[in-house]
Design a protein around this motif. Structure first.
Motif, mmCIF file in Angstrom:
data_model
loop_
_atom_site.group_PDB
_atom_site.id
_atom_site.type_symbol
_atom_site.label_atom_id
_atom_site.label_comp_id
_atom_site.label_asym_id
_atom_site.label_seq_id
_atom_site.Cartn_x
_atom_site.Cartn_y
_atom_site.Cartn_z
ATOM 1 N N PRO A 115 -7.308 7.556 13.928
ATOM 2 C CA PRO A 115 -8.654 7.660 13.365
ATOM 3 C C PRO A 115 -8.772 6.851 12.063
ATOM 4 O O PRO A 115 -7.805 6.742 11.297
ATOM 5 C CB PRO A 115 -8.823 9.155 13.080
ATOM 6 C CG PRO A 115 -7.784 9.838 13.908
ATOM 7 C CD PRO A 115 -6.661 8.861 14.069
ATOM 8 N N VAL A 116 -9.961 6.311 11.832
ATOM 9 C CA VAL A 116 -10.216 5.492 10.647
ATOM 10 C C VAL A 116 -9.899 6.259 9.369
ATOM 11 O O VAL A 116 -9.269 5.724 8.456
ATOM 12 C CB VAL A 116 -11.678 4.981 10.653
ATOM 13 C CG1 VAL A 116 -12.053 4.375 9.312
ATOM 14 C CG2 VAL A 116 -11.869 3.972 11.769
ATOM 15 N N ASP A 117 -10.289 7.530 9.286
ATOM 16 C CA ASP A 117 -10.039 8.284 8.054
ATOM 17 C C ASP A 117 -8.546 8.455 7.795
ATOM 18 O O ASP A 117 -8.097 8.419 6.648
ATOM 19 C CB ASP A 117 -10.782 9.625 8.048
ATOM 20 C CG ASP A 117 -10.348 10.584 9.148
ATOM 21 O OD1 ASP A 117 -9.865 10.125 10.200
ATOM 22 O OD2 ASP A 117 -10.502 11.801 8.943
ATOM 23 N N LEU A 118 -7.751 8.598 8.844
ATOM 24 C CA LEU A 118 -6.300 8.726 8.682
ATOM 25 C C LEU A 118 -5.707 7.409 8.168
ATOM 26 O O LEU A 118 -4.846 7.411 7.281
ATOM 27 C CB LEU A 118 -5.651 9.127 10.008
ATOM 28 C CG LEU A 118 -4.159 9.395 9.974
ATOM 29 C CD1 LEU A 118 -3.851 10.590 9.073
ATOM 30 C CD2 LEU A 118 -3.650 9.653 11.385
ATOM 31 N N GLN A 119 -6.190 6.285 8.701
ATOM 32 C CA GLN A 119 -5.726 4.979 8.232
ATOM 33 C C GLN A 119 -6.097 4.767 6.771
ATOM 34 O O GLN A 119 -5.279 4.315 5.963
ATOM 35 C CB GLN A 119 -6.331 3.865 9.084
ATOM 36 C CG GLN A 119 -5.858 3.898 10.529
ATOM 37 C CD GLN A 119 -6.549 2.850 11.348
ATOM 38 O OE1 GLN A 119 -6.388 1.652 11.095
ATOM 39 N NE2 GLN A 119 -7.335 3.274 12.324
ATOM 40 N N GLN A 120 -7.330 5.127 6.422
ATOM 41 C CA GLN A 120 -7.780 4.976 5.037
ATOM 42 C C GLN A 120 -6.925 5.839 4.101
ATOM 43 O O GLN A 120 -6.499 5.381 3.039
ATOM 44 C CB GLN A 120 -9.249 5.334 4.909
ATOM 45 C CG GLN A 120 -9.795 5.080 3.525
ATOM 46 C CD GLN A 120 -11.307 5.215 3.452
ATOM 47 O OE1 GLN A 120 -11.919 5.892 4.280
ATOM 48 N NE2 GLN A 120 -11.906 4.576 2.477
ATOM 49 N N GLN A 121 -6.641 7.062 4.499
ATOM 50 C CA GLN A 121 -5.822 7.957 3.670
ATOM 51 C C GLN A 121 -4.411 7.398 3.480
ATOM 52 O O GLN A 121 -3.850 7.461 2.385
ATOM 53 C CB GLN A 121 -5.758 9.345 4.291
ATOM 54 C CG GLN A 121 -7.055 10.105 4.235
ATOM 55 C CD GLN A 121 -7.054 11.341 5.121
ATOM 56 O OE1 GLN A 121 -6.024 11.762 5.641
ATOM 57 N NE2 GLN A 121 -8.227 11.928 5.308
ATOM 58 N N GLY A 122 -3.832 6.851 4.543
ATOM 59 C CA GLY A 122 -2.480 6.303 4.451
ATOM 60 C C GLY A 122 -2.403 5.099 3.529
ATOM 61 O O GLY A 122 -1.524 5.018 2.664
ATOM 62 N N GLN A 124 -4.555 4.356 1.197
ATOM 63 C CA GLN A 124 -4.874 4.801 -0.162
ATOM 64 C C GLN A 124 -3.656 5.463 -0.802
ATOM 65 O O GLN A 124 -3.399 5.270 -1.994
ATOM 66 C CB GLN A 124 -6.061 5.763 -0.166
ATOM 67 C CG GLN A 124 -6.530 6.157 -1.562
ATOM 68 C CD GLN A 124 -7.154 5.001 -2.326
ATOM 69 O OE1 GLN A 124 -8.103 4.391 -1.854
ATOM 70 N NE2 GLN A 124 -6.642 4.698 -3.510
ATOM 71 N N ALA A 125 -2.880 6.213 -0.035
ATOM 72 C CA ALA A 125 -1.671 6.851 -0.571
ATOM 73 C C ALA A 125 -0.665 5.798 -1.034
ATOM 74 O O ALA A 125 -0.050 5.937 -2.095
ATOM 75 C CB ALA A 125 -1.050 7.775 0.475
ATOM 76 N N ILE A 126 -0.514 4.740 -0.258
ATOM 77 C CA ILE A 126 0.379 3.651 -0.670
ATOM 78 C C ILE A 126 -0.164 2.987 -1.934
ATOM 79 O O ILE A 126 0.591 2.713 -2.880
ATOM 80 C CB ILE A 126 0.563 2.624 0.458
ATOM 81 C CG1 ILE A 126 1.327 3.257 1.628
ATOM 82 C CG2 ILE A 126 1.304 1.378 -0.050
ATOM 83 C CD1 ILE A 126 1.350 2.415 2.894
ATOM 84 N N LEU A 127 -1.466 2.754 -1.987
ATOM 85 C CA LEU A 127 -2.077 2.144 -3.168
ATOM 86 C C LEU A 127 -1.920 3.050 -4.391
ATOM 87 O O LEU A 127 -1.642 2.568 -5.490
ATOM 88 C CB LEU A 127 -3.548 1.825 -2.907
ATOM 89 C CG LEU A 127 -4.302 1.122 -4.039
ATOM 90 C CD1 LEU A 127 -3.594 -0.147 -4.494
ATOM 91 C CD2 LEU A 127 -5.727 0.834 -3.606
ATOM 92 N N ASN A 128 -2.069 4.336 -4.216
ATOM 93 C CA ASN A 128 -1.873 5.272 -5.330
ATOM 94 C C ASN A 128 -0.432 5.223 -5.827
ATOM 95 O O ASN A 128 -0.172 5.306 -7.030
ATOM 96 C CB ASN A 128 -2.255 6.688 -4.922
ATOM 97 C CG ASN A 128 -3.740 6.843 -4.671
ATOM 98 O OD1 ASN A 128 -4.545 5.985 -5.014
ATOM 99 N ND2 ASN A 128 -4.109 7.943 -4.029
#
Length: 137
Positions: A115-122, A124-128
């Motif tokens: 899912p797009v939201d799961l990809q975005q979260q992953g 974003q976690a790397i970026l954080n």
């Protein structure tokens, strides 16, 4: 129909030069390129030029899973942005000077398995994780 691109962003309390180096140099990439503390990036290489190859090995620390991420650069504007292609998808990363730091923006084509939201979260976690690392330099 082309899927909508995904965007993740972070404001980093470091100058563009520091952020650029931390994001693009292999000796730094291995210190931040994972989404959770249970993962690591034991190996990375980066040939930052058009046609050059980016490589990062990501693994679970317990050895249960791992994968290689490889991409080829299609555009590089030193200190400002770059685009790479990976598996028929594209990602553009932009480094913008802002007051007290750098705005880092990543825009990428989603894959079709998750899912797009799961990809975005992953991503974003790397970026954080990157943000915390870059701000510690």
């Amino acid at each position: 129909m082309t899927p909508q691109k995904i965007t993740v962003q972070a404001q980093i309390a470091a100058d563009v030069n520091t952020v650029w180096k931390a994001y693009t140099q292999a000796e730094h990439i291995v210190n931040w390129n994972f989404a959770a503390d249970t993962w690591c990036c034991p190996k990375a290489s980066n040939e930052l030029k058009v046609g050059g190859k980016y490589f990062a090995r990501m693994e679970a620390k317990d050895g249960s899973f791992g994968f290689d991420f490889e991409a080829i650069y299609t555009e590089v504007i030193e200190g400002k942005n770059f685009t790479y292609e990976f598996g028929g998808r594209f990602c553009t990363i932009t480094f913008e000077p802002i007051e007290n730091g750098t705005q880092l923006t990543i825009v990428f084509d989603p894959e079709t398995e998750n899912p797009v939201d799961l990809q975005q979260q992953g991503w974003q976690a790397i970026l954080n994780n990157f943000k915390a690392y870059a701000e510690s330099l």
